[in-house]
Design an enzyme around this catalytic site. Structure first.
Site, PDB file in Angstrom:
ATOM      1  N   ASP A 299       0.850  -1.185   0.000  1.00 39.87           N
ATOM      2  CA  ASP A 299       0.000   0.000   0.000  1.00 39.87           C
ATOM      3  C   ASP A 299       0.891   1.242   0.000  1.00 39.87           C
ATOM      4  O   ASP A 299       1.925   1.267   0.673  1.00 39.87           O
ATOM      5  CB  ASP A 299      -0.902  -0.012   1.236  1.00 39.87           C
ATOM      6  CG  ASP A 299      -2.010   1.002   1.158  1.00 39.87           C
ATOM      7  OD1 ASP A 299      -1.715   2.210   1.269  1.00 39.87           O
ATOM      8  OD2 ASP A 299      -3.175   0.606   0.978  1.00 39.87           O
ATOM      9  N   ILE A 300       0.490   2.262  -0.749  1.00 42.33           N
ATOM     10  CA  ILE A 300       1.311   3.486  -0.822  1.00 42.33           C
ATOM     11  C   ILE A 300       1.179   4.364   0.422  1.00 42.33           C
ATOM     12  O   ILE A 300       1.976   5.275   0.619  1.00 42.33           O
ATOM     13  CB  ILE A 300       1.005   4.318  -2.090  1.00 42.33           C
ATOM     14  CG1 ILE A 300      -0.440   4.783  -2.109  1.00 42.33           C
ATOM     15  CG2 ILE A 300       1.375   3.538  -3.339  1.00 42.33           C
ATOM     16  CD1 ILE A 300      -0.734   5.823  -3.182  1.00 42.33           C
TER      17      ILE A 300
ATOM     18  N   GLU B  92     -12.945   2.598  -1.067  1.00 39.35           N
ATOM     19  CA  GLU B  92     -12.558   3.783  -1.821  1.00 39.35           C
ATOM     20  C   GLU B  92     -12.238   3.501  -3.280  1.00 39.35           C
ATOM     21  O   GLU B  92     -12.303   4.407  -4.107  1.00 39.35           O
ATOM     22  CB  GLU B  92     -11.356   4.454  -1.148  1.00 39.35           C
ATOM     23  CG  GLU B  92     -11.689   4.989   0.230  1.00 39.35           C
ATOM     24  CD  GLU B  92     -10.489   5.626   0.926  1.00 39.35           C
ATOM     25  OE1 GLU B  92      -9.365   5.572   0.387  1.00 39.35           O
ATOM     26  OE2 GLU B  92     -10.686   6.164   2.018  1.00 39.35           O
ATOM     27  N   VAL B  93     -11.855   2.275  -3.616  1.00 43.37           N
ATOM     28  CA  VAL B  93     -11.528   1.914  -4.996  1.00 43.37           C
ATOM     29  C   VAL B  93     -12.514   0.850  -5.459  1.00 43.37           C
ATOM     30  O   VAL B  93     -12.677  -0.172  -4.788  1.00 43.37           O
ATOM     31  CB  VAL B  93     -10.076   1.385  -5.117  1.00 43.37           C
ATOM     32  CG1 VAL B  93      -9.767   0.971  -6.550  1.00 43.37           C
ATOM     33  CG2 VAL B  93      -9.085   2.432  -4.628  1.00 43.37           C
TER      34      VAL B  93
ATOM     35  N   HIS C 218     -10.544  -5.666  -3.316  1.00 42.97           N
ATOM     36  CA  HIS C 218      -9.195  -5.786  -2.774  1.00 42.97           C
ATOM     37  C   HIS C 218      -9.285  -6.106  -1.295  1.00 42.97           C
ATOM     38  O   HIS C 218     -10.245  -5.741  -0.624  1.00 42.97           O
ATOM     39  CB  HIS C 218      -8.377  -4.514  -2.994  1.00 42.97           C
ATOM     40  CG  HIS C 218      -8.984  -3.266  -2.435  1.00 42.97           C
ATOM     41  ND1 HIS C 218     -10.088  -2.637  -2.991  1.00 42.97           N
ATOM     42  CD2 HIS C 218      -8.628  -2.522  -1.367  1.00 42.97           C
ATOM     43  CE1 HIS C 218     -10.377  -1.557  -2.284  1.00 42.97           C
ATOM     44  NE2 HIS C 218      -9.511  -1.469  -1.286  1.00 42.97           N
TER      45      HIS C 218
ATOM     46  N   ASN D 160     -13.034  -3.868   2.589  1.00 42.23           N
ATOM     47  CA  ASN D 160     -14.062  -2.835   2.715  1.00 42.23           C
ATOM     48  C   ASN D 160     -15.034  -2.985   1.551  1.00 42.23           C
ATOM     49  O   ASN D 160     -14.604  -3.148   0.409  1.00 42.23           O
ATOM     50  CB  ASN D 160     -13.431  -1.443   2.665  1.00 42.23           C
ATOM     51  CG  ASN D 160     -12.475  -1.197   3.806  1.00 42.23           C
ATOM     52  OD1 ASN D 160     -12.751  -1.530   4.940  1.00 42.23           O
ATOM     53  ND2 ASN D 160     -11.324  -0.624   3.503  1.00 42.23           N
TER      54      ASN D 160
ATOM     55  N   HIS E 265      -6.935  -6.014   2.304  1.00 44.48           N
ATOM     56  CA  HIS E 265      -5.767  -5.461   2.971  1.00 44.48           C
ATOM     57  C   HIS E 265      -5.225  -6.533   3.915  1.00 44.48           C
ATOM     58  O   HIS E 265      -5.991  -7.135   4.669  1.00 44.48           O
ATOM     59  CB  HIS E 265      -6.143  -4.244   3.827  1.00 44.48           C
ATOM     60  CG  HIS E 265      -6.714  -3.103   3.059  1.00 44.48           C
ATOM     61  ND1 HIS E 265      -5.976  -1.974   2.751  1.00 44.48           N
ATOM     62  CD2 HIS E 265      -7.961  -2.897   2.558  1.00 44.48           C
ATOM     63  CE1 HIS E 265      -6.742  -1.125   2.087  1.00 44.48           C
ATOM     64  NE2 HIS E 265      -7.953  -1.663   1.956  1.00 44.48           N
TER      65      HIS E 265
END
Length: 126
Positions: free
Chosen positions: A39-40, A105-106, A110, A97, A112
């Site tokens: 993750d950035i 958010e995307v 995905h 999420n 985490h």
């Protein structure tokens, strides 16, 4: 920005661009089913995102439309990454999420993987 998990897949989302090689990532693992990368904006000492290679908005979309091979491949990829990063012991958190209330958010499924320190309670009491 949060995501409506029932919306159609947007091929312009950042994870789709990463999958196409249009945006670089710090790759941890890749196979035919999934891509994992750091993750950035990490929220723990280890914070890796694992995404399926198929076009799925969220977990519900994936579980309803993905083939058994895709589902098995993605779940196995998540486990492989956790083992390779040494997270199984002492433990880690796996988070997906979904939708606006879940904080997605995307608009690409995905998960985490968080680890590297005690993470505390997941959700505080209401």
């Amino acid at each position: 920005m949060t995501v409506d998990a029932t919306q159609p897949y947007d091929p312009g989302n950042i994870f789709a661009k990463i999958l196409r090689g249009e945006i670089p990532c710090s790759k941890v693992y890749e196979d035919e089913w999934a891509l994992a990368f750091h993750d950035i904006a990490p929220q723990a000492p280890v914070h890796v995102l694992v995404i399926p290679k198929g076009e799925y908005v969220a977990w519900d979309d994936f579980s309803a439309r993905a083939s058994a091979e895709e589902i098995a491949g993605f779940v196995r990829a998540v486990g492989h990454v956790a083992r390779e990063l040494g997270l199984v012991e002492p433990g880690y958190r796996l988070l997906a999420n979904v939708g606006a209330h879940g904080g997605q958010e995307v608009p690409h499924l995905h998960v985490h993987l968080f680890g590297g320190r005690p993470l505390g309670r997941m959700i505080s009491a209401i």
